[in-house]
Design an enzyme around this catalytic site. Sequence first.
Site, PDB file in Angstrom:
ATOM      1  N   PRO A  89       0.767  -1.162   0.221  1.00  0.00           N
ATOM      2  CA  PRO A  89      -0.148  -0.024   0.021  1.00  0.00           C
ATOM      3  C   PRO A  89       0.887   1.463   0.178  1.00  0.00           C
ATOM      4  CG  PRO A  89      -0.631  -1.470   1.608  1.00  0.00           C
ATOM      5  CD  PRO A  89       0.796  -2.063   1.267  1.00  0.00           C
ATOM      6  N   GLU A 116       1.615  -8.224   8.831  1.00  0.00           N
ATOM      7  CA  GLU A 116       1.664  -6.845   9.014  1.00  0.00           C
ATOM      8  C   GLU A 116       2.438  -6.100   7.836  1.00  0.00           C
ATOM      9  OE1 GLU A 116       0.569  -3.227  10.746  1.00  0.00           O
ATOM     10  OE2 GLU A 116      -0.271  -5.316  10.969  1.00  0.00           O
ATOM     11  N   ARG A 154      -0.319  -8.047 -21.584  1.00  0.00           N
ATOM     12  CA  ARG A 154      -1.265  -7.633 -22.757  1.00  0.00           C
ATOM     13  C   ARG A 154      -0.741  -6.531 -23.779  1.00  0.00           C
ATOM     14  NH1 ARG A 154      -4.761  -3.771 -22.843  1.00  0.00           N
ATOM     15  NH2 ARG A 154      -6.344  -4.896 -23.601  1.00  0.00           N
ATOM     16  N   ASP A 169      -6.583   1.353 -25.946  1.00  0.00           N
ATOM     17  CA  ASP A 169      -7.190   1.338 -24.767  1.00  0.00           C
ATOM     18  C   ASP A 169      -7.425   2.583 -23.968  1.00  0.00           C
ATOM     19  OD1 ASP A 169      -7.594  -1.363 -24.904  1.00  0.00           O
ATOM     20  OD2 ASP A 169      -5.648  -1.941 -23.895  1.00  0.00           O
TER      21      ASP A 169
END
Length: 247
Positions: A89, A116, A154, A169
């Site tokens: 994160p 953690e 991709r 895209d």
Amino acid sequence: MKMSIMTLFPEMFEGVFGHSILKQAQEKGIVSYDVINFRTFSEDKHQRVDDYPYGGGGGMVLTPQPLFDAVESVKKTKDQAPRVILLCPQGEVYTQKKAEELAGEEHLILLCGHYEGYDERIRQELVTDEISVGDYVLTGGEIGAMIVADSVTRLLPGALGNETSAVTDSHSTGLLEYPHYTRPAEYRGLRVPDILLSGHHKRIDEWRRQEALKRTLDRRPDMLRDADLSKEDLAYIELLKKDRSDA
């Protein structure tokens, strides 16, 4: 390209790598996925890979030894420097631009943590990139690694049947993608725009560009700040804004 994924749950990747574009890319020899359970590298007699944090606090922390040894085991030589990506994160938020950058590499190593967090020495000495797939917290890094693997694969030459697909895209052009339609030309009273049935390719390209601008203005106006816009694009955006302010 080679992708080496370090995880405690290798079975999570079986469905992702065994279907669709990712499976086809492997069969074509475009990419190979090596999913490694780094628990097998633990020198602990019980194969533990985590321990309590120094200084106290809740949760468990991944120890450095198993991950260091696992990463070193997949390097061709000690001097080889593949990108070692930590899914966490705290990393930079993942974008299409980052995917395009990573698609130019020969070898990616993706580290999937749990518990953690990681011993900080893993970040300091082992990792070249830290990536977050969004401003939220997941149970582990596996889903993030799947996202990176899919989005990078991709983009590799030959991975998609139509080589223009990745180029147009959403986010690849700096804009959201224009609307798509297919047969039938009319369904439940809803018609395909006449311009798409006209066969006039230049006008179709113009329509698609304008629709992409319109959709981006509606849904992600922040993207327009960094998009490569022509004078015609800017004029069309101002026209859209004026029409909306007059409405």
